[in-house]
Enzyme design. Sequence first.
Site, mmCIF file in Angstrom:
data_model
loop_
_atom_site.group_PDB
_atom_site.id
_atom_site.type_symbol
_atom_site.label_atom_id
_atom_site.label_comp_id
_atom_site.label_asym_id
_atom_site.label_seq_id
_atom_site.Cartn_x
_atom_site.Cartn_y
_atom_site.Cartn_z
ATOM 1 N N ARG A 154 0.858 -1.198 0.000
ATOM 2 C CA ARG A 154 0.000 0.000 0.000
ATOM 3 C C ARG A 154 0.878 1.226 0.000
ATOM 4 N NH1 ARG A 154 -2.288 -0.731 5.634
ATOM 5 N NH2 ARG A 154 -0.214 -1.604 5.705
ATOM 6 N N LEU A 255 -12.664 -1.618 7.109
ATOM 7 C CA LEU A 255 -14.062 -1.365 7.445
ATOM 8 C C LEU A 255 -14.229 0.060 7.947
ATOM 9 C CD1 LEU A 255 -15.363 -4.636 9.194
ATOM 10 C CD2 LEU A 255 -15.938 -3.768 6.917
ATOM 11 N N CYS A 265 -5.062 2.209 -7.782
ATOM 12 C CA CYS A 265 -5.259 0.768 -8.007
ATOM 13 C C CYS A 265 -6.690 0.279 -7.891
ATOM 14 C CB CYS A 265 -4.340 -0.010 -7.101
ATOM 15 S SG CYS A 265 -2.627 0.264 -7.608
HETATM 16 P P1 NAD Z 1 4.020 4.511 -11.757
HETATM 17 O O1 NAD Z 1 3.291 5.181 -12.833
HETATM 18 O O2 NAD Z 1 4.305 5.213 -10.463
HETATM 19 O O3 NAD Z 1 5.453 4.017 -12.314
HETATM 20 C C1 NAD Z 1 5.640 3.363 -13.537
HETATM 21 C C2 NAD Z 1 7.029 3.761 -14.073
HETATM 22 O O4 NAD Z 1 7.335 2.937 -15.202
HETATM 23 C C3 NAD Z 1 7.111 5.210 -14.567
HETATM 24 O O5 NAD Z 1 8.172 5.869 -13.892
HETATM 25 C C4 NAD Z 1 7.406 5.067 -16.070
HETATM 26 O O6 NAD Z 1 8.243 6.090 -16.584
HETATM 27 C C5 NAD Z 1 8.088 3.717 -16.118
HETATM 28 N N1 NAD Z 1 8.070 3.034 -17.426
HETATM 29 C C6 NAD Z 1 7.021 2.818 -18.240
HETATM 30 N N2 NAD Z 1 7.413 2.111 -19.335
HETATM 31 C C7 NAD Z 1 8.748 1.871 -19.198
HETATM 32 C C8 NAD Z 1 9.736 1.184 -19.978
HETATM 33 N N3 NAD Z 1 9.418 0.579 -21.123
HETATM 34 N N4 NAD Z 1 10.998 1.153 -19.524
HETATM 35 C C9 NAD Z 1 11.339 1.758 -18.367
HETATM 36 N N5 NAD Z 1 10.451 2.406 -17.577
HETATM 37 C C10 NAD Z 1 9.169 2.458 -17.978
HETATM 38 O O7 NAD Z 1 3.227 3.153 -11.479
HETATM 39 P P2 NAD Z 1 3.081 2.336 -10.090
HETATM 40 O O8 NAD Z 1 2.093 2.997 -9.215
HETATM 41 O O9 NAD Z 1 4.449 2.019 -9.569
HETATM 42 O O10 NAD Z 1 2.399 0.995 -10.623
HETATM 43 C C11 NAD Z 1 3.120 0.058 -11.385
HETATM 44 C C12 NAD Z 1 2.322 -1.240 -11.431
HETATM 45 O O11 NAD Z 1 2.250 -1.794 -10.114
HETATM 46 C C13 NAD Z 1 0.861 -1.074 -11.885
HETATM 47 O O12 NAD Z 1 0.511 -2.206 -12.632
HETATM 48 C C14 NAD Z 1 0.078 -1.031 -10.596
HETATM 49 O O13 NAD Z 1 -1.247 -1.482 -10.744
HETATM 50 C C15 NAD Z 1 0.873 -2.006 -9.739
HETATM 51 N N6 NAD Z 1 0.755 -1.776 -8.288
HETATM 52 C C16 NAD Z 1 0.830 -0.503 -7.787
HETATM 53 C C17 NAD Z 1 0.751 -0.300 -6.409
HETATM 54 C C18 NAD Z 1 0.808 1.090 -5.823
HETATM 55 O O14 NAD Z 1 0.602 1.216 -4.635
HETATM 56 N N7 NAD Z 1 1.055 2.137 -6.596
HETATM 57 C C19 NAD Z 1 0.670 -1.409 -5.544
HETATM 58 C C20 NAD Z 1 0.628 -2.696 -6.091
HETATM 59 C C21 NAD Z 1 0.679 -2.872 -7.471
HETATM 60 C C1 UGA Z 2 -4.291 -0.932 -2.301
HETATM 61 C C2 UGA Z 2 -4.194 -2.272 -1.560
HETATM 62 O O1 UGA Z 2 -4.463 -2.071 -0.178
HETATM 63 C C3 UGA Z 2 -2.811 -2.880 -1.723
HETATM 64 O O2 UGA Z 2 -2.767 -4.159 -1.102
HETATM 65 C C4 UGA Z 2 -2.522 -3.029 -3.205
HETATM 66 O O3 UGA Z 2 -1.210 -3.530 -3.416
HETATM 67 C C5 UGA Z 2 -2.651 -1.690 -3.886
HETATM 68 O O4 UGA Z 2 -3.980 -1.159 -3.668
HETATM 69 C C6 UGA Z 2 -2.447 -1.822 -5.355
HETATM 70 O O5 UGA Z 2 -2.789 -2.821 -5.957
HETATM 71 O O6 UGA Z 2 -1.904 -0.862 -5.875
HETATM 72 P P1 UGA Z 2 -3.496 1.578 -1.819
HETATM 73 O O7 UGA Z 2 -4.358 1.917 -2.992
HETATM 74 O O8 UGA Z 2 -2.119 2.114 -1.746
HETATM 75 O O9 UGA Z 2 -3.362 -0.025 -1.708
HETATM 76 O O10 UGA Z 2 -4.215 2.078 -0.495
HETATM 77 P P2 UGA Z 2 -5.327 1.487 0.519
HETATM 78 O O11 UGA Z 2 -4.815 1.663 1.889
HETATM 79 O O12 UGA Z 2 -5.771 0.136 0.135
HETATM 80 O O13 UGA Z 2 -6.518 2.519 0.295
HETATM 81 C C7 UGA Z 2 -7.235 2.571 -0.918
HETATM 82 C C8 UGA Z 2 -8.428 3.483 -0.767
HETATM 83 O O14 UGA Z 2 -9.421 2.895 0.090
HETATM 84 C C9 UGA Z 2 -8.105 4.849 -0.144
HETATM 85 O O15 UGA Z 2 -8.837 5.849 -0.810
HETATM 86 C C10 UGA Z 2 -8.566 4.702 1.296
HETATM 87 O O16 UGA Z 2 -8.911 5.911 1.908
HETATM 88 C C11 UGA Z 2 -9.778 3.812 1.116
HETATM 89 N N1 UGA Z 2 -10.115 3.036 2.341
HETATM 90 C C12 UGA Z 2 -9.277 2.074 2.790
HETATM 91 C C13 UGA Z 2 -11.303 3.308 3.003
HETATM 92 O O17 UGA Z 2 -12.091 4.200 2.591
HETATM 93 N N2 UGA Z 2 -11.623 2.569 4.114
HETATM 94 C C14 UGA Z 2 -10.803 1.594 4.591
HETATM 95 O O18 UGA Z 2 -11.156 0.951 5.593
HETATM 96 C C15 UGA Z 2 -9.604 1.340 3.915
#
Ligand code: NAD
Ligand code: UGA
Length: 437
Positions: A154, A255, A265
């Site tokens: 997260r 909750l 996400c």
């Molecule tokens: P982001 O947009 O913050 O970062 C992606 C990075 O990839 C950017 O810096 C971009 O310039 C780079 N990029 C794109 N194409 C490229 C290439 N061909 N070569 C090199 N660099 C390249 O994205 P993010 O939030 O880190 O999410 C990445 C993935 O992880 C997504 O699929 C997302 O759903 C998943 N994910 C995100 C979270 C989260 O909390 N943000 C948590 C779990 C999973």
């Molecule tokens: C969420 C998941 O929790 C991660 O496990 C997952 O890896 C990530 O998405 C992802 O796939 O990118 P994140 O989006 O960083 O993580 O944040 P959360 O803490 O899950 O909150 C998501 C949203 O739900 C926020 O807007 C938060 O305020 C809301 N939320 C969360 C609520 O309204 N109530 C809650 O009880 C919990």
Amino acid sequence: MKITMIGAGYVGLVSGVCFADFGHDVVCVDKDEGKVAALKKGQIPIFEPGLDHLVASNVAAGRLNFTDDLKTAVASSDVVFIAVGTPSRRGDGHADLSYVYAAAREIADNLQGFTVVVTKSTVPVGTGDEVERIIRETNPAADFAVVSNPEFLREGAAIEDFKRPDRIVIGLDGNHARARDVMTEVYRPLYLNQSPLVFTTRRTSELIKYAGNAFLAMKITFINEMADLCEKVGANVQDVARGIGLDGRIGSKFLHAGPGYGGSCFPKDTLALVKTAQDHDSPVRLVETTVAVNDNRKRAMGRKVIAAAGGEVRGAKIAILGLTFKPNTDDMRDSPAIAIVQALQDAGARVVGYDPEGMENARKVIEGMDYARDPYDAASEADAVVIVTEWNEFRALDFERLRTAMKTPLLVDLRNIYRKDEVAKHGFRYASVGRPD
Ligand code: NAD
Ligand code: UGA
């Protein structure tokens, strides 16, 4: 292990630095040259607690490097992670896989020796098959395995989540004993710490990620609907959440009723799951409903503020405290604040926002809003203060100072961080979510 992390965003940067901290030799590659240049200078492009120190110590130890030269990094790696973005595709809501496939093509040409290519990005079922096909087609002689290893961290708690995960899911296909050994080695410190490693097939692993996010989004949406019902019947949603959450089968996490889930996400992943399910003629109606209910809720929170202000906000000044989708991040992607501000502006209010870390990003996605220096500056001459994001900074507001600054002392607390009695004694009218006000 020599690891290349492609994509130095929220996930790539955090995963890369944590792998380096485990003792691996990590190169983070990003095609954004500005990002790479900043990282090389020790500047962290995102706000994530603890990340700056962890990056600095691993760079100093020589285990973490940044580059835009994918070719050299991949050629010398045992493992290449793909951690690029998979945003919603404009128009239809499917996951946009163009960045993942572009990365696969670039990797393919540069593989040397047996290499495990891992999709860490959140990708729909079957993406690993396509990544494998692309690599094989581009470089038929390559010796590689494609593995799915979704990330569950997260934002705001990313390092802790990465280093102490509930589980690590690894999806491999066919007879990939070599890939399994490599992945076990990559996660060795966590495995020794008894974090469960769940080995499964690639497709199952890809679906686990979406099922997990959809379930959590559904849980939040459920309690949000209970909150609405509580308001109608005079019950308290926090007590309902506690009352059901203590049942071990339900669990107390996720909750907390609020203004609806946002972020980079849940919104995009629930939508992508709906699309995948529709494509396979196996609709996921609970998730479809979750998406619709949550979309409506964000704007409805704007109407809730208007109702609390007596039904009319034309010409009024409304202060918004907290703009990011959750605390401890600067991420504005799909933040509920965007729809709330829009609804208030549409009703004729002048909106002033304040956020400890998110104002730079907010300026890119919210139009026509003014920005304040701190909560009291935002509250100056305001007709209402609305808490949209529960930053710690808002948990101990100086109510005397706030009331003196305001024109009309109204506090709308969309995260239920206060109780009516403690606010009312300072002369405020108070509205919250799902509690008898
Ligand atoms: P982001 O947009 O913050 O970062 C992606 C990075 O990839 C950017 O810096 C971009 O310039 C780079 N990029 C794109 N194409 C490229 C290439 N061909 N070569 C090199 N660099 C390249 O994205 P993010 O939030 O880190 O999410 C990445 C993935 O992880 C997504 O699929 C997302 O759903 C998943 N994910 C995100 C979270 C989260 O909390 N943000 C948590 C779990 C999973
Ligand atoms: C969420 C998941 O929790 C991660 O496990 C997952 O890896 C990530 O998405 C992802 O796939 O990118 P994140 O989006 O960083 O993580 O944040 P959360 O803490 O899950 O909150 C998501 C949203 O739900 C926020 O807007 C938060 O305020 C809301 N939320 C969360 C609520 O309204 N109530 C809650 O009880 C919990």
